[in-house]
Design a protein around this motif. Structure first.
Motif, PDB file in Angstrom:
ATOM      1  N   THR A   1       0.720  -1.577   0.032  1.00 51.73           N
ATOM      2  CA  THR A   1      -0.178  -0.223   0.409  1.00 51.73           C
ATOM      3  C   THR A   1       1.207   1.273   0.160  1.00 51.73           C
ATOM      4  O   THR A   1       0.270   2.172  -0.333  1.00 51.73           O
ATOM      5  CB  THR A   1      -0.758  -0.263   1.252  1.00 51.73           C
ATOM      6  OG1 THR A   1      -0.456   0.396   2.506  1.00 51.73           O
ATOM      7  CG2 THR A   1      -1.825  -0.680   1.102  1.00 51.73           C
ATOM      8  N   ASP A   2       1.901   1.106   0.668  1.00 54.81           N
ATOM      9  CA  ASP A   2       2.760   2.352   0.217  1.00 54.81           C
ATOM     10  C   ASP A   2       4.303   2.482  -0.019  1.00 54.81           C
ATOM     11  O   ASP A   2       4.297   3.433  -0.912  1.00 54.81           O
ATOM     12  CB  ASP A   2       3.567   2.672   2.126  1.00 54.81           C
ATOM     13  CG  ASP A   2       4.641   1.245   2.183  1.00 54.81           C
ATOM     14  OD1 ASP A   2       4.242   0.164   1.297  1.00 54.81           O
ATOM     15  OD2 ASP A   2       5.132   1.466   2.924  1.00 54.81           O
ATOM     16  N   ALA A   3       4.638   1.137  -1.145  1.00 53.78           N
ATOM     17  CA  ALA A   3       4.372   1.532  -2.510  1.00 53.78           C
ATOM     18  C   ALA A   3       4.089   2.450  -3.599  1.00 53.78           C
ATOM     19  O   ALA A   3       4.894   3.286  -3.863  1.00 53.78           O
ATOM     20  CB  ALA A   3       4.296   0.159  -3.456  1.00 53.78           C
ATOM     21  N   ASP A   4       2.656   2.619  -3.590  1.00 56.06           N
ATOM     22  CA  ASP A   4       2.318   3.302  -4.506  1.00 56.06           C
ATOM     23  C   ASP A   4       2.813   4.761  -4.795  1.00 56.06           C
ATOM     24  O   ASP A   4       2.606   5.881  -5.597  1.00 56.06           O
ATOM     25  CB  ASP A   4       0.710   3.453  -4.633  1.00 56.06           C
ATOM     26  CG  ASP A   4       0.120   2.356  -5.200  1.00 56.06           C
ATOM     27  OD1 ASP A   4      -0.130   2.068  -4.505  1.00 56.06           O
ATOM     28  OD2 ASP A   4       0.920   1.755  -5.519  1.00 56.06           O
ATOM     29  N   GLY A   5       2.962   5.709  -3.283  1.00 50.53           N
ATOM     30  CA  GLY A   5       3.219   6.399  -3.027  1.00 50.53           C
ATOM     31  C   GLY A   5       5.000   7.606  -3.474  1.00 50.53           C
ATOM     32  O   GLY A   5       5.037   8.022  -3.730  1.00 50.53           O
ATOM     33  N   TYR A   6       6.013   5.708  -4.206  1.00 53.15           N
ATOM     34  CA  TYR A   6       7.194   6.134  -4.044  1.00 53.15           C
ATOM     35  C   TYR A   6       7.532   5.610  -5.210  1.00 53.15           C
ATOM     36  O   TYR A   6       8.595   6.231  -6.238  1.00 53.15           O
ATOM     37  CB  TYR A   6       7.802   6.141  -2.808  1.00 53.15           C
ATOM     38  CG  TYR A   6       7.999   4.654  -2.490  1.00 53.15           C
ATOM     39  CD1 TYR A   6       9.070   3.784  -3.198  1.00 53.15           C
ATOM     40  CD2 TYR A   6       7.766   4.828  -1.415  1.00 53.15           C
ATOM     41  CE1 TYR A   6       9.088   2.944  -2.414  1.00 53.15           C
ATOM     42  CE2 TYR A   6       7.441   3.284  -0.500  1.00 53.15           C
ATOM     43  CZ  TYR A   6       8.961   2.331  -1.568  1.00 53.15           C
ATOM     44  OH  TYR A   6       8.841   0.710  -1.154  1.00 53.15           O
TER      45      TYR A   6
END
Length: 625
Positions: free
Chosen positions: A135-140
């Protein structure tokens, strides 16, 4: 149950290739330049995210954080690792604790131009991949724009030790120039993908790439610069499970060719076999289009199918695909024959070839990551993004054979923006040109006029028309309504001062002809210098003749007029006598000659007629008959 089916399919693929498969890691050359005691070369496995500088090099200073060396947390401060010197910073981090991509992202935020991650155990290098599902991969992930590489543990330790001793900068060179081979003037590349649009981040990534890269791909293909082939990964179902519901719903041709369930739920939505059939259709679209010399139509079909036949909108079907085929003017019957019957218990020629190609050969490893791009038989590593991939393709051409699209503004390194890249410049004309490989100092061509020189210190306009471009870099000046130039259209190169000036052609000074005694040397002449020339005047009633540097009287004397009239009369008399001679003497002579010639061919009036003889005898009575 769904998980069991997926595991079976994955196991089937793994066991099919484990005997002869091998994984080849792409390696970039890393050279330690300083300190001298550490000078050496090493390998590094390029990360499968960010933007590797294919075709170029990067020289930078190594930095290693004192704490949080694994880079799993954002570093404090505003770009704490931005180099204090003119060199970029190459940040060294330790492996472990979080995703590779997250480490590189934190390094980029801290001002690093590249990131090296030192392995924590001694082992063969592997490819650093981005998170599959996070889920946090989409940000960077998509924001990473710097290159990265995994290095061996021993090499990392030697760099740390050199930095610890503080004997000066540790400078290394990352070289990507040979990471992408360029055997000839054509680049061959293949794209491993699938038609499933419900697999999360990876499916979105590959479809966005296809849509955004379509224009470049078709330009390169139509120009004959590239040879492109699409490929699709398939698995097979072990014979023992062919009759299972899982294999029947995920496979075609009796378990020979399978794909995972799109929703990972066998009870709803589309089945894996739907994906396999559409993959096969897309392969046949390319094959048939290629036979008609329209191979680039594959990009149109895939893009249109994704828009018109989306799984999300429940339009992913055979009929929708056939409608797209018809709209593109492709022969649908040929495509159907190419696909064959998915229900037959036989090998499918097209899909069987795809399974064989999945196994690595030569410099290309097994295809285990989707999507995968292979360029000149080397797996591309980096962000699947239009500009990044175009740079990698362009690096596959021999230097000097790059197609025009490789010289576009999208790929410029912008090195000319700083100090003109160290190249020659004059006014608005510069020898600095940005390319994806870096800046090039090369004398330019401006408005059809070519400049010649080394590109660094000097460039000079050459050929016809050069004077229209900055006056050919020659001297020119206007004064008192007059303009003089040291550039001449009759000269292909060089500068020479015009008449009335002296100098080297780049600077010209007026010549004082009066002072140098090169003009007005006649008796009674007075000289006055002008800019670019001189004026001569004669005393009294005389005028100056420049061609003879002489003065003559403006109004002649009576004796002069008498002599002139006498001379003219004599000339007229001679002319009249000549005319009389021609009219009478010469004309009569010519007439007699003409008459003599003509008398040879016909009788004339002043000659007696010739006698006429006849054989007729006179009759009696004085009459003749």
């Amino acid at each position: 149950m769904a998980l069991l089916g997926a595991l079976l399919l994955a196991f089937a693929f793994t066991t099919s290739s484990v005997c002869w498969a091998h994984f080849v890691v792409e390696k970039s050359s890393i050279k330690v330049l300083s300190p001298l005691s550490l000078r050496s070369k090493h390998d590094g496995a390029i990360g499968n995210f960010g933007v590797p500088k294919y075709g170029g090099i990067l020289v930078g200073s190594v930095a290693y954080p004192g704490k949080d060396a694994n880079g799993c947390e954002a570093f404090d401060g505003d770009k704490p690792f931005k180099s204090k010197s003119s060199r970029p910073t190459i940040l060294l981090l330790d492996r472990g604790g979080c995703y590779f991509a997250k480490k590189v992202w934190h390094g980029q935020q801290a001002g690093a131009a590249a990131v090296l991650i030192a392995d924590n155990i001694e082992e063969p290098l592997i490819t650093m991949d981005s998170p599959m599902e996070s889920t946090d991969a989409d940000g960077y992930i998509e924001k990473i724009g710097i290159p990265s590489a995994l290095i061996e543990r021993s090499f990392g330790e030697s760099l740390k030790e050199a930095l610890k001793k503080k004997e000066g900068e540790v400078i290394i060179e990352l070289d990507w120039r040979e990471s992408m081979p360029h055997p000839d003037e054509r680049v061959e590349y293949e794209f491993w993908t699938n038609s499933n649009d419900e697999c999360g981040i990876r499916c979105d990534e590959q479809m966005n790439f296809v849509k955004n890269f379509k224009g470049h791909a078709q330009i390169l293909e139509k120009g004959g610069y590239t040879l492109f082939r699409p490929h699709y990964i398939t698995w097979y179902c072990p014979r023992a499970f062919v009759e299972s519901n899982q294999c029947k719903s995920q496979c075609i041709n009796r378990g020979r060719y399978c794909a995972p369930d799109p929703e990972q739920d066998f009870g709803e939505g589309y089945d894996g076999k739907d994906v396999v059939v559409e993959n096969l259709r897309q392969l046949c679209v390319h094959r048939v289009a290629n036979e008609g010399n329209r191979s680039w139509v594959w990009w149109d079909y895939v893009t249109d199918f994704h828009i018109r036949c989306s799984m999300k909108e429940k339009k992913y079907s055979k009929d929708c695909g056939n409608n797209v085929i018809k709209s593109l003017g492709l022969p649908i019957d040929k495509i159907k024959r190419c696909m064959g019957d998915p229900e037959d218990d036989v090998d499918n020629e097209v899909l069987k070839t795809e399974q064989e190609l999945q196994i690595g050969r030569g410099s290309r490893g097994d295809v285990t990551i989707l999507p995968t791009l292979v360029i000149n038989n080397v797996q591309y590593r980096g962000k699947l993004e239009r500009t990044a991939v175009l740079k990698a393709l362009c690096a596959g051409f021999k230097e000097g054979t790059d197609p025009p699209v490789c010289l576009s503004a999208d790929l410029e390194t912008n090195e000319c923006h700083e100090n003109n890249g160290g190249c020659w410049r004059d006014s608005n004309v510069t020898a600095c040109r940005d390319t994806f490989r870096g800046r090039v100092c090369e004398c330019p061509s401006v408005q059809g006029v070519q400049y010649k020189g080394d590109g660094y210190i000097s460039c000079e306009a050459f050929g016809p028309g050069r004077c229209a471009i900055g006056n050919g870099n020659c001297w020119s000046k206007s004064q008192k309504g007059r303009t003089f130039s040291a550039c001449s259209e009759s000269q292909l190169s060089g500068c020479s001062c015009p008449s009335g000036f002296h100098g080297d052609g780049h600077t010209c000074e007026d010549v004082d002809e009066c002072k140098e005694r090169s003009a007005c040397q006649c008796d009674g002449c007075s000289c006055k210098n002008t800019w670019g020339g001189y004026d001569c005047k004669c005393t009294g009633n005389h005028i100056y003749i420049a061609q003879h540097d002489a003065c003559i009287e403006r109004n002649g004397s009576r004796l002069g007029w008498f002599v002139t009239v006498l001379v003219l009369a004599a000339v007229a008399g001679v002319a009249a006598a000549g005319y009389i001679f021609y009219k009478y003497r010469l004309r009569s002579y010519m007439d007699s000659e003409i008459m003599a010639i003509m008398s040879q061919y016909m009788p004339l009036d002043n000659h007696n007629p010739p006698e006429v003889h006849t054989d007729v005898q006179p009759l009696r009575g004085g009459t003749t008959v």
